[in-house]
Scaffold this motif. Structure first.
Motif, PDB file in Angstrom:
ATOM      1  N   GLY A  56      -5.290 -31.295 -45.830  1.00 42.98           N
ATOM      2  CA  GLY A  56      -4.487 -30.245 -45.214  1.00 42.98           C
ATOM      3  C   GLY A  56      -3.629 -29.469 -46.193  1.00 42.98           C
ATOM      4  N   ALA A  57      -3.827 -29.694 -47.504  1.00 42.21           N
ATOM      5  CA  ALA A  57      -2.998 -29.021 -48.518  1.00 42.21           C
ATOM      6  C   ALA A  57      -3.257 -27.518 -48.580  1.00 42.21           C
ATOM      7  N   GLY A  58      -4.448 -27.108 -48.130  1.00 44.14           N
ATOM      8  CA  GLY A  58      -4.789 -25.680 -48.165  1.00 44.14           C
ATOM      9  C   GLY A  58      -5.921 -25.353 -49.127  1.00 44.14           C
ATOM     10  N   LYS A  59      -6.624 -26.361 -49.605  1.00 40.23           N
ATOM     11  CA  LYS A  59      -7.682 -26.149 -50.613  1.00 40.23           C
ATOM     12  C   LYS A  59      -8.840 -25.297 -50.067  1.00 40.23           C
ATOM     13  N   SER A  60      -9.333 -25.676 -48.880  1.00 37.82           N
ATOM     14  CA  SER A  60     -10.459 -24.913 -48.317  1.00 37.82           C
ATOM     15  C   SER A  60     -10.045 -23.482 -48.035  1.00 37.82           C
ATOM     16  N   SER A  61      -8.817 -23.336 -47.541  1.00 40.60           N
ATOM     17  CA  SER A  61      -8.320 -21.979 -47.284  1.00 40.60           C
ATOM     18  C   SER A  61      -8.320 -21.173 -48.578  1.00 40.60           C
ATOM     19  N   MET A  62      -7.884 -21.813 -49.666  1.00 40.51           N
ATOM     20  CA  MET A  62      -7.833 -21.114 -50.952  1.00 40.51           C
ATOM     21  C   MET A  62      -9.232 -20.752 -51.428  1.00 40.51           C
ATOM     22  N   LEU A  63     -10.185 -21.671 -51.259  1.00 38.35           N
ATOM     23  CA  LEU A  63     -11.552 -21.372 -51.683  1.00 38.35           C
ATOM     24  C   LEU A  63     -12.107 -20.182 -50.879  1.00 38.35           C
ATOM     25  N   ASN A  64     -11.734 -20.139 -49.612  1.00 42.54           N
ATOM     26  CA  ASN A  64     -12.184 -19.024 -48.774  1.00 42.54           C
ATOM     27  C   ASN A  64     -11.528 -17.703 -49.171  1.00 42.54           C
ATOM     28  N   VAL A  65     -10.329 -17.766 -49.703  1.00 43.27           N
ATOM     29  CA  VAL A  65      -9.698 -16.542 -50.233  1.00 43.27           C
ATOM     30  C   VAL A  65     -10.426 -16.111 -51.508  1.00 43.27           C
ATOM     31  N   ILE A  66     -10.721 -17.094 -52.371  1.00 45.66           N
ATOM     32  CA  ILE A  66     -11.413 -16.777 -53.630  1.00 45.66           C
ATOM     33  C   ILE A  66     -12.783 -16.166 -53.330  1.00 45.66           C
ATOM     34  N   PHE A  69     -13.974 -14.612 -48.138  1.00 44.30           N
ATOM     35  CA  PHE A  69     -14.190 -14.847 -46.709  1.00 44.30           C
ATOM     36  C   PHE A  69     -12.890 -14.636 -45.919  1.00 44.30           C
ATOM     37  N   TYR A  70     -11.756 -15.060 -46.512  1.00 44.06           N
ATOM     38  CA  TYR A  70     -10.452 -14.788 -45.916  1.00 44.06           C
ATOM     39  C   TYR A  70      -9.731 -13.723 -46.732  1.00 44.06           C
ATOM     40  N   ILE A  71      -9.073 -12.829 -46.036  1.00 39.37           N
ATOM     41  CA  ILE A  71      -8.209 -11.853 -46.698  1.00 39.37           C
ATOM     42  C   ILE A  71      -6.788 -12.409 -46.615  1.00 39.37           C
ATOM     43  N   GLU A  74      -0.624 -12.047 -47.430  1.00 42.94           N
ATOM     44  CA  GLU A  74       0.174 -11.370 -48.468  1.00 42.94           C
ATOM     45  C   GLU A  74      -0.444 -11.690 -49.819  1.00 42.94           C
ATOM     46  N   GLY A  75      -0.189 -10.826 -50.781  1.00 45.99           N
ATOM     47  CA  GLY A  75      -0.668 -11.071 -52.138  1.00 45.99           C
ATOM     48  C   GLY A  75      -1.958 -10.336 -52.451  1.00 45.99           C
ATOM     49  N   GLU A  76      -2.389 -10.470 -53.690  1.00 41.31           N
ATOM     50  CA  GLU A  76      -3.561  -9.726 -54.154  1.00 41.31           C
ATOM     51  C   GLU A  76      -4.533 -10.637 -54.886  1.00 41.31           C
ATOM     52  N   VAL A  77      -5.813 -10.332 -54.703  1.00 44.61           N
ATOM     53  CA  VAL A  77      -6.843 -10.995 -55.506  1.00 44.61           C
ATOM     54  C   VAL A  77      -7.407  -9.952 -56.458  1.00 44.61           C
ATOM     55  N   MET A  78      -7.284 -10.203 -57.751  1.00 46.59           N
ATOM     56  CA  MET A  78      -7.835  -9.282 -58.757  1.00 46.59           C
ATOM     57  C   MET A  78      -9.102  -9.903 -59.308  1.00 46.59           C
ATOM     58  N   PHE A  79     -10.188  -9.156 -59.288  1.00 39.69           N
ATOM     59  CA  PHE A  79     -11.434  -9.662 -59.877  1.00 39.69           C
ATOM     60  C   PHE A  79     -11.854  -8.703 -60.971  1.00 39.69           C
ATOM     61  N   LYS A  80     -11.936  -9.228 -62.182  1.00 40.25           N
ATOM     62  CA  LYS A  80     -12.242  -8.420 -63.362  1.00 40.25           C
ATOM     63  C   LYS A  80     -11.351  -7.181 -63.427  1.00 40.25           C
ATOM     64  N   GLY A  81     -10.074  -7.392 -63.154  1.00 42.95           N
ATOM     65  CA  GLY A  81      -9.074  -6.339 -63.304  1.00 42.95           C
ATOM     66  C   GLY A  81      -8.972  -5.379 -62.132  1.00 42.95           C
ATOM     67  N   VAL A  82      -9.813  -5.572 -61.106  1.00 40.67           N
ATOM     68  CA  VAL A  82      -9.798  -4.649 -59.968  1.00 40.67           C
ATOM     69  C   VAL A  82      -9.321  -5.382 -58.727  1.00 40.67           C
ATOM     70  N   LYS A  83      -8.423  -4.734 -57.964  1.00 42.35           N
ATOM     71  CA  LYS A  83      -7.946  -5.373 -56.740  1.00 42.35           C
ATOM     72  C   LYS A  83      -9.081  -5.434 -55.726  1.00 42.35           C
ATOM     73  N   ARG A  84      -9.288  -6.627 -55.162  1.00 42.99           N
ATOM     74  CA  ARG A  84     -10.408  -6.800 -54.252  1.00 42.99           C
ATOM     75  C   ARG A  84      -9.966  -6.609 -52.815  1.00 42.99           C
ATOM     76  N   GLY A  85     -10.690  -5.801 -52.065  1.00 43.03           N
ATOM     77  CA  GLY A  85     -10.395  -5.601 -50.646  1.00 43.03           C
ATOM     78  C   GLY A  85     -11.320  -6.453 -49.800  1.00 43.03           C
ATOM     79  N   PRO A  86     -11.349  -6.172 -48.473  1.00 42.15           N
ATOM     80  CA  PRO A  86     -12.277  -6.908 -47.606  1.00 42.15           C
ATOM     81  C   PRO A  86     -13.727  -6.662 -48.050  1.00 42.15           C
ATOM     82  N   MET A  87     -14.540  -7.692 -47.994  1.00 40.18           N
ATOM     83  CA  MET A  87     -15.923  -7.555 -48.450  1.00 40.18           C
ATOM     84  C   MET A  87     -16.882  -8.238 -47.492  1.00 40.18           C
ATOM     85  N   LYS A  88     -18.083  -7.679 -47.382  1.00 43.27           N
ATOM     86  CA  LYS A  88     -19.158  -8.320 -46.625  1.00 43.27           C
ATOM     87  C   LYS A  88     -19.808  -9.380 -47.532  1.00 43.27           C
TER      88      LYS A  88
END
Ligand SMILES: Nc1ncnc2c1ncn2[C@@H]1O[C@H](COP(=O)(O)OP(=O)(O)OP(=O)(O)O)[C@@H](O)[C@H]1O
Length: 273
Positions: A56-66, A69-71, A74-88
Motif C-alpha cells: 500500500g506504499a504507492g508503488k503500483s500507482s507510481m509505476l502507472n504514472v511512469i 496510465f495514470y495522470i 499534481e506535478g509533472e512527468v518529463m520524458f527526455k526533457g519534454v513534459k508528458r501529457g495524457p497518452m493513449k
C-alpha cells in the motif's frame, strides 16, 4: 555516490547516461485517498531503478504514472526533457516504453510464440492490408522480420523448448518469463517491471534476476522495477526509491538505502510476503 550529472560508470563497468525521465512533485489522489504525496525522483539512461516499499506504499500507482496510465493530480512527468501529457497506450509504446504486469496478462490459449508476437504489434505496418490479401509479398517479408526478432528473444530468454506450448499450461515462473519476452519484443528503451519475482521460488527468482541483468547489459534497456523482495532488489539495482504511505522516504544506491534509518524503520526490519 560521485557527481552523476553526465552519467557514470558502474562498478561492474556499465555506462549509465543522463536523466531520461523526471518525476517532479508527483501527487496522485483517488477521491480522498492520497496514493502518492509530492514525490520527485529521476531515471537515468541505462540504469536499473527499483521502487520498493511496504504494501500500500504507492508503488503500483507510481509505476502507472511512469507508464502514462495514470495522470498525476499534481506535478509533472518529463520524458527526455519534454513534459508528458495524457497518452493513449499506442503512444506510450511509440515512445519506447513497455511493461509487464503484477497479474500476468497473457493469452492463455495461444502459444508462447504467438503471445510474444503480439509484442511486435506496434512495429507492424501491413496487418490490415495483409489480411485483405493486398501486397502479400511485402507483408510476408515483414512477418519474417518480426519472426526473426522474436526468435532471437526466445533464444535469449532460453525458452526454445516451450515456444509452441499454450501459455495456460506453463508454470508460473515461465509465464513471467514469457511476459518479459513479450515486453522485449516491443524493443523498449524503457522497460517497466511490476513485481517480476512475485510468487516465484528461489531458483526462479535467480533466473529472473539474471535475465533482467542480461537485458540491461545486452540491449542497454533502462529498467524500472517495483518489488517486495528486498534481497533481489538490492542485488539488481543501481539506485532505489523507497516509498512508505505514499511518501518518498529514501532514494539512493542500495548501500545508501540499506543504511537509511527511515527505511530501516519503515521496511527493512519488517517481514513482507
Ligand atoms: N484505483 C484506485 N482507487 C482507489 N484507491 C487506490 C487505487 N489504486 C490504489 N489505491 C490506493 O492507493 C494506495 C497505494 O496503493 P498501491 O497499489 O499503489 O500500493 P503498492 O505499494 O503498489 O501496494 P502493494 O505492494 O500491496 O501492491 C493504497 O491505499 C490503495 O488502496
Amino acid at each position: 555516490m560521485n557527481d552523476m550529472s553526465d552519467g557514470y560508470v558502474t562498478a561492474d563497468g556499465r555506462q549509465i547516461g543522463g536523466v531520461i525521465m523526471e518525476m517532479k512533485n508527483i501527487t496522485l489522489r483517488f477521491g480522498g485517498v492520497v496514493a502518492i504525496k509530492d514525490i520527485s525522483f529521476d531515471i537515468r539512461d541505462g540504469e536499473i531503478r527499483a521502487i520498493i516499499g511496504p504494501n500500500g506504499a504507492g508503488k503500483s500507482s507510481m509505476l502507472n504514472v511512469i507508464s502514462g496510465f495514470y495522470i498525476p493530480t499534481e506535478g509533472e512527468v518529463m520524458f527526455k526533457g519534454v513534459k508528458r501529457g495524457p497518452m493513449k497506450p499506442y503512444q506510450v509504446a511509440r515512445l519506447g516504453i513497455a511493461r509487464t504486469f503484477q497479474n500476468i496478462a497473457l493469452f492463455d490459449g495461444m502459444s508462447v510464440l504467438d503471445n510474444i508476437m503480439t509484442g511486435r504489434l506496434t512495429h507492424m505496418k501491413s496487418g490490415l492490408l495483409a489480411q485483405a490479401g493486398w501486397w502479400w509479398t511485402g507483408a510476408a517479408k515483414e512477418e519474417d522480420e518480426h519472426r526473426e526478432k522474436v526468435e532471437k528473444i526466445i533464444d535469449f530468454l532460453e525458452i526454445q523448448n516451450i515456444r509452441k506450448t499454450p501459455v495456460g499450461r506453463l508454470p508460473y515462473g515461465l509465464k513471467k518469463r514469457v511476459e518479459l519476452a513479450r515486453a522485449l519484443a516491443a524493443e523498449p528503451k524503457l522497460l517497466l517491471l511490476d513485481e517480476p519475482m512475485a510468487g516465484m521460488n528461489v531458483e526462479e527468482k535467480e533466473d529472473m534476476s539474471r535475465f533482467i541483468l542480461d537485458v540491461n547489459d545486452e540491449f542497454g534497456t533502462t529498467i524500472v522495477l517495483i518489488e517486495h523482495d528486498m534481497g533481489v532488489v538490492m542485488d539488481l539495482s543501481d539506485r532505489v526509491v523507497v516509498m512508505d504511505y505514499g511518501k518518498k522516504i529514501g532514494d539512493g544506491t542500495p548501500d545508501e538505502v540499506r543504511n537509511n534509518q527511515d527505511v530501516i524503520d519503515a521496511y527493512l526490519g519488517v517481514a513482507h510476503d
